[in-house]
Design a protein around this motif. Structure first.
Motif, mmCIF file in Angstrom:
data_model
loop_
_atom_site.group_PDB
_atom_site.id
_atom_site.type_symbol
_atom_site.label_atom_id
_atom_site.label_comp_id
_atom_site.label_asym_id
_atom_site.label_seq_id
_atom_site.Cartn_x
_atom_site.Cartn_y
_atom_site.Cartn_z
ATOM 1 N N ARG B 225 -12.211 -9.892 41.456
ATOM 2 C CA ARG B 225 -11.613 -9.286 40.934
ATOM 3 C C ARG B 225 -11.654 -9.371 39.308
ATOM 4 N N ALA B 226 -10.983 -8.860 38.361
ATOM 5 C CA ALA B 226 -11.834 -8.758 37.866
ATOM 6 C C ALA B 226 -11.126 -9.828 37.016
ATOM 7 N N ASP B 227 -9.733 -10.616 37.313
ATOM 8 C CA ASP B 227 -9.363 -11.703 37.050
ATOM 9 C C ASP B 227 -9.807 -12.925 38.010
ATOM 10 N N ARG B 228 -10.412 -13.072 38.593
ATOM 11 C CA ARG B 228 -11.019 -13.330 39.684
ATOM 12 C C ARG B 228 -12.425 -14.212 40.116
ATOM 13 N N GLN B 229 -13.247 -14.833 39.529
ATOM 14 C CA GLN B 229 -14.302 -15.784 39.753
ATOM 15 C C GLN B 229 -14.534 -16.657 40.684
ATOM 16 N N PRO B 230 -15.342 -16.688 41.080
ATOM 17 C CA PRO B 230 -15.506 -17.519 42.826
ATOM 18 C C PRO B 230 -15.827 -19.388 41.650
ATOM 19 N N GLU B 231 -15.775 -18.902 40.343
ATOM 20 C CA GLU B 231 -15.991 -20.332 39.462
ATOM 21 C C GLU B 231 -15.466 -19.455 38.248
ATOM 22 N N PHE B 232 -14.655 -20.824 38.197
ATOM 23 C CA PHE B 232 -13.687 -19.982 36.770
ATOM 24 C C PHE B 232 -13.166 -21.935 35.934
ATOM 25 N N THR B 233 -12.474 -22.096 34.297
ATOM 26 C CA THR B 233 -12.452 -22.935 33.816
ATOM 27 C C THR B 233 -11.372 -22.869 33.609
ATOM 28 N N GLN B 234 -10.752 -24.174 33.705
ATOM 29 C CA GLN B 234 -9.381 -24.029 33.748
ATOM 30 C C GLN B 234 -8.510 -24.985 32.612
ATOM 31 N N ILE B 235 -7.811 -25.123 31.564
ATOM 32 C CA ILE B 235 -6.915 -26.279 30.885
ATOM 33 C C ILE B 235 -5.911 -26.952 31.872
ATOM 34 N N ASP B 236 -6.822 -27.805 31.986
ATOM 35 C CA ASP B 236 -6.038 -28.782 33.455
ATOM 36 C C ASP B 236 -5.382 -29.366 32.812
ATOM 37 N N CYS B 237 -3.935 -29.753 33.326
ATOM 38 C CA CYS B 237 -3.099 -31.077 32.660
ATOM 39 C C CYS B 237 -1.752 -31.520 33.115
ATOM 40 N N GLU B 238 -1.741 -32.875 32.880
ATOM 41 C CA GLU B 238 -0.752 -33.347 33.787
ATOM 42 C C GLU B 238 -0.018 -34.431 32.785
ATOM 43 N N MET B 239 1.422 -34.704 33.173
ATOM 44 C CA MET B 239 2.221 -35.319 32.422
ATOM 45 C C MET B 239 3.302 -36.479 32.975
ATOM 46 N N SER B 240 3.160 -37.519 32.765
ATOM 47 C CA SER B 240 4.680 -38.513 33.126
ATOM 48 C C SER B 240 5.640 -38.599 32.841
ATOM 49 N N PHE B 241 6.722 -38.879 33.366
ATOM 50 C CA PHE B 241 8.080 -38.760 32.845
ATOM 51 C C PHE B 241 8.612 -38.138 31.907
ATOM 52 N N VAL B 242 8.449 -37.135 32.133
ATOM 53 C CA VAL B 242 8.700 -35.872 31.626
ATOM 54 C C VAL B 242 9.480 -34.415 32.340
ATOM 55 N N THR B 243 10.367 -33.910 31.273
ATOM 56 C CA THR B 243 11.158 -33.186 31.955
ATOM 57 C C THR B 243 10.557 -31.898 32.158
ATOM 58 N N GLN B 244 10.728 -30.754 32.706
ATOM 59 C CA GLN B 244 10.476 -29.250 32.118
ATOM 60 C C GLN B 244 10.018 -29.027 31.248
ATOM 61 N N GLU B 245 11.455 -29.056 30.243
ATOM 62 C CA GLU B 245 11.649 -28.927 28.905
ATOM 63 C C GLU B 245 9.915 -29.385 28.038
ATOM 64 N N ASP B 246 9.672 -30.883 28.092
ATOM 65 C CA ASP B 246 8.941 -31.026 27.747
ATOM 66 C C ASP B 246 7.579 -30.514 27.227
ATOM 67 N N ILE B 247 7.440 -30.294 29.073
ATOM 68 C CA ILE B 247 5.991 -29.122 29.773
ATOM 69 C C ILE B 247 6.063 -28.258 28.658
ATOM 70 N N LEU B 248 6.855 -27.512 28.259
ATOM 71 C CA LEU B 248 7.638 -26.389 28.389
ATOM 72 C C LEU B 248 7.087 -26.118 26.009
ATOM 73 N N ASN B 249 7.790 -27.450 25.920
ATOM 74 C CA ASN B 249 7.188 -27.402 25.074
ATOM 75 C C ASN B 249 5.719 -28.037 24.402
ATOM 76 N N THR B 250 4.944 -28.586 25.206
ATOM 77 C CA THR B 250 3.980 -28.939 24.883
ATOM 78 C C THR B 250 3.166 -28.138 25.149
#
Lengths: 502, 502
Positions: B225-250
């Motif tokens: 599809r226009a926004d969907r390819q079999p291979e794609f790249t993402q900025i993948d992240c994960e954080m420990s000891f945080v709340t949703q608020e911390d993630i949104l701010n980051t």
């Protein structure tokens, strides 16, 4: 945040502050009246202290329930330590907790989370996510991140741009076996995973991107070896309008900058050695030059004395092992056994001892008198007390086996200092190598590697002697990288696609 | 180097210097007595000038042999241009060549290397390596490089570390189909290519890495599809000891920093909208808030007037299209046709025109008098001259169809300014979504997404109403990213693995 600070952050200046920390219980020391807990996160360790007879009973009961690797959150006051620990940056302070929350309990870990763990390799691989908590392993991933960051910074600074190339591609054989991915859309057809982005980066040059790099996964369906995994990452580069000299300078610069920034080592300019010299002196295209022990060529001096083994050998090559003339029979037998292992493949080994008392003794005294052996010593610049080890046979096999023996002896004598770094450019690789089995030449690098223009006339007469604009970077006997100048001229490429390729 | 300067580098200050350039022939203008050549590389264009009647015959003959996209090397003198070109940075100078070397000839390219090329898409895809020479395409790859560089710099600055996770992995279903790679070592077994590094990044958190990121390829064997390819790249992240608020701010911080650095746009703090509000007001979980046109709920006001279609609908929803009361029958019919296309799926559309003269006219005048229609206008805060478009039916389908119509009308009215950027956090996504076909709930994000603690009691009574700590970042109606707080508590995870999952 489930913390106000990390476990590596608090200092004297924070004394009196109320803080929150989260982390893993590294160690509990319970002396009854005093209980210490080492709380660990990626950033460090902070000590908690609980007074067993004064603490709030609820807090105390939580503390008593804790075990190694419990994940907890702590709220408490930073206080000054009575006995400071100068080994850790937080050693001046400790936390007096007012509340401890167990984020998650832990079973007893299968091995200790220490630099010297009690876990064997199998166990550590099985519980890789626990092994990764150990500093020794964690530091490796942090170093890798740092190296990637510095590599990108250096190349960005040199106007390289990183371009992501596709992973699901058409097969482009590179000498190894492809991993294939069946296509759902096109029954019976397959993608291949790239053995390298070779084709794409050359297309990027054709497109005018001028300087490309990518820190990129490559895939080769080969059997595992210590330095070979089915998926591995390389710093992949390509430049336009450059000579070999420009490439060597660019990546020598990258290597120097990484050593400087990561290890604070200022590497001097890298020496260069031709492939021929490397093979002749070290029997390897990736010589470890932290130590000498260069090959001694006895191919002439060793023949004509009735020793059939030498007389029938293409080459007779030795190394001088300094100060080892007093090796016992047992020691020498063990070395002989080592070179006779199938991995090394020598049929036997000859030794000559240049004794401290001036006498010379060898395993071939029957054929060679002391005068001849002393002559060998002169050729090899041996001194009293040295041991000469000699292999003979076909040139290629003997070079290779003696090269291995050279490294083996250097390991025995601890000549390979892991804190010393000796980079080396090996240049002028042959363009072609002969394959006995199929009785034809193959491109040593790949068939787009440009020959030295002055060697091009050898295409008909002596193709094996054609040198290529191809080079490897070697550090301490390990091939770190390599590359070549591609052919950009259609006529040259057509010449190189010579019938002996098919 | 086959050049002393790039084609974007020379300025007035270089006049008089002898320089060497390499690049592609962009354009040749041959006026006989004067010949101009535009030489192009990644960095710019430099003009060469040859005096047809004074030039060395050999040089002239080379010049005469050149064609578009020939790759040449030039040695010459930098001279001042008679008529300067202020449109390009090198416009003050030109090169008077003493020698031109053809690195490589070129066939006539299949399309022009211009921003407005004459090549159609198929041709440009076939000759992708030529298409990549065009500024418009080249700039996209350069921008991508810049974005990756800035993203890494931002995250590095926040103590994230980039860890490479494996590509040949065990299948971990993520809702899409896996690409599989047959294993040569283990006949009949397969690797999977990762749909995301989900499992690995969670293991890294378990290992204490605290803040992880990776700019990483992911693979999903789905139809294009226009926004969907079999291979794609993402900025993948994960954080420990945080709340949703911390993630949104980051990640709000990351987004702001990219807009600032790349486009020099200072984005204000991102508004937040609950999933419920987004669906109710815009019929979409990724509303484009560059324009209003919020939904008008006529579900009550529209019923009970004998119009069966409305009376039998779960919801009756409208949008107010400002200033379009004068749309012709033909225009409105065309809109009706558009919403009735299978992709939108509406059965019909009702309109109400609030005319400039105060009169109100609709396609359902048979059932609704002017007073009732004016009442609808009040509910929707319409003004004279506005057009109201109304869809009705099941709630979900009607919201979705009207959401699409809203975007369609905004496109028609050019309300979606491509130079305006309106980011939005959509929060409080439902934890579960009901699947009609299999008559069961599925995790909307994934089953490790933590529910809002206050909603946990709804597990038995009303699971569909449980909100999750899950959020999406939307810019101009496009989902840019999203994530969730994972469950870290075994008890909660066990509760969420509820029977209705199976």
């Amino acid at each position: 945040m489930l913390r106000t600070h990390t476990c590596g952050e608090l200092r004297k200046e924070n004394i009196g502050e109320t803080v929150e920390l989260s982390g893993w219980v590294q160690r509990i020391r319970d002396k009854g009246s005093l209980i210490w807990i080492d709380l660990r996160d990626r950033y460090g360790i902070t000590q908690l202290i609980i007074e067993g007879d004064k603490a709030d009973p609820k807090l105390l009961s939580t503390v008593k329930s804790l075990g190694r690797e419990y994940v907890i959150g702590v709220k408490g006051t930073v206080i000054e330590r009575v006995s400071k620990n100068s080994n850790i940056p937080t050693g001046d302070i400790e936390i007096s907790p007012e509340n401890i929350h167990i984020h998650n309990a832990s079973e007893t870990p299968p091995f200790t989370i220490d630099d010297d763990t009690d876990g064997g390799e199998d166990l550590r691989m099985k519980y890789r996510y626990i092994d990764l908590r150990r500093n020794a392993v964690k530091e490796k991933l942090l170093l890798r991140h740092t190296l990637a960051r510095l590599t990108r910074a250096y190349l960005d600074g040199q106007q390289f741009i990183e371009v992501e190339t596709p992973v699901l591609i058409k097969s482009t054989p590179e000498g190894a076996r492809d991993f294939v991915v069946p296509s759902r859309m096109n029954k019976g057809e397959f993608y291949a995973l790239p053995q390298s982005p070779q084709t794409f980066k050359q297309l990027l040059m054709v497109s005018g991107f001028d300087r490309y790099y990518q820190i990129v996964k490559c895939f080769r369906d080969e059997d595992l070896r210590a330095d070979r995994q089915p998926e591995f990452t390389q710093i992949d580069c390509e430049m336009s309008f450059v000579t070999q000299e420009d490439i060597l300078n660019t990546f020598e610069g990258l290597t120097k900058s990484l050593f400087k920034e990561v290890k604070n080592i200022e590497l001097p300019d890298f020496p260069r050695m031709s492939y021929d010299d490397a093979m002749r002196q070290y029997g390897s295209d990736k010589p470890d030059i932290r130590f000498e022990m260069k090959f001694i060529d006895l191919s002439e001096a060793g023949k004509g004395h009735g020793f059939n083994v030498f007389d029938q050998s293409e080459v007779i090559l030795g190394i001088c092992v300094k100060g080892c003339a007093e090796y016992t029979r047992k020691q020498i037998d063990s070395i002989t056994d080592w070179v006779k292992r199938p991995q090394i493949g020598a049929k036997g080994m000859v030794y000559v001892k240049f004794n401290e008392d001036g006498s010379v003794k060898s395993s071939v005294d029957k054929f060679y008198n002391e005068e001849t052996l002393s002559e060998w010593g002169k050729i090899g610049s041996t001194e009293k007390g040295d041991l000469m080890l000699i292999l003979s046979g076909d040139k290629g096999a003997t070079q290779k086996a003696l090269g291995e023996l050279r490294l083996y002896m250097a390991d025995l004598l601890e000549l390979r200092n892991p804190n010393e770094f000796k980079p080396l450019w090996v240049v002028d690789f042959p363009m072609l190598e002969w394959d006995e089995e199929t009785a034809r030449f193959y491109a040593m690098h790949h068939p787009f590697t440009s020959p030295k223009p002055e060697d091009l006339p050898l295409l008909e007469s002596n193709p094996g002697a054609i040198r290529a604009n191809a080079y490897d970077l070697v550090i301490n006997g390990v091939e770190i990288g390599g590359g070549s100048i591609r052919i950009h001229d259609r006529n040259v490429q057509e010449k190189v696609y010579h019938p002996w390729f098919y």
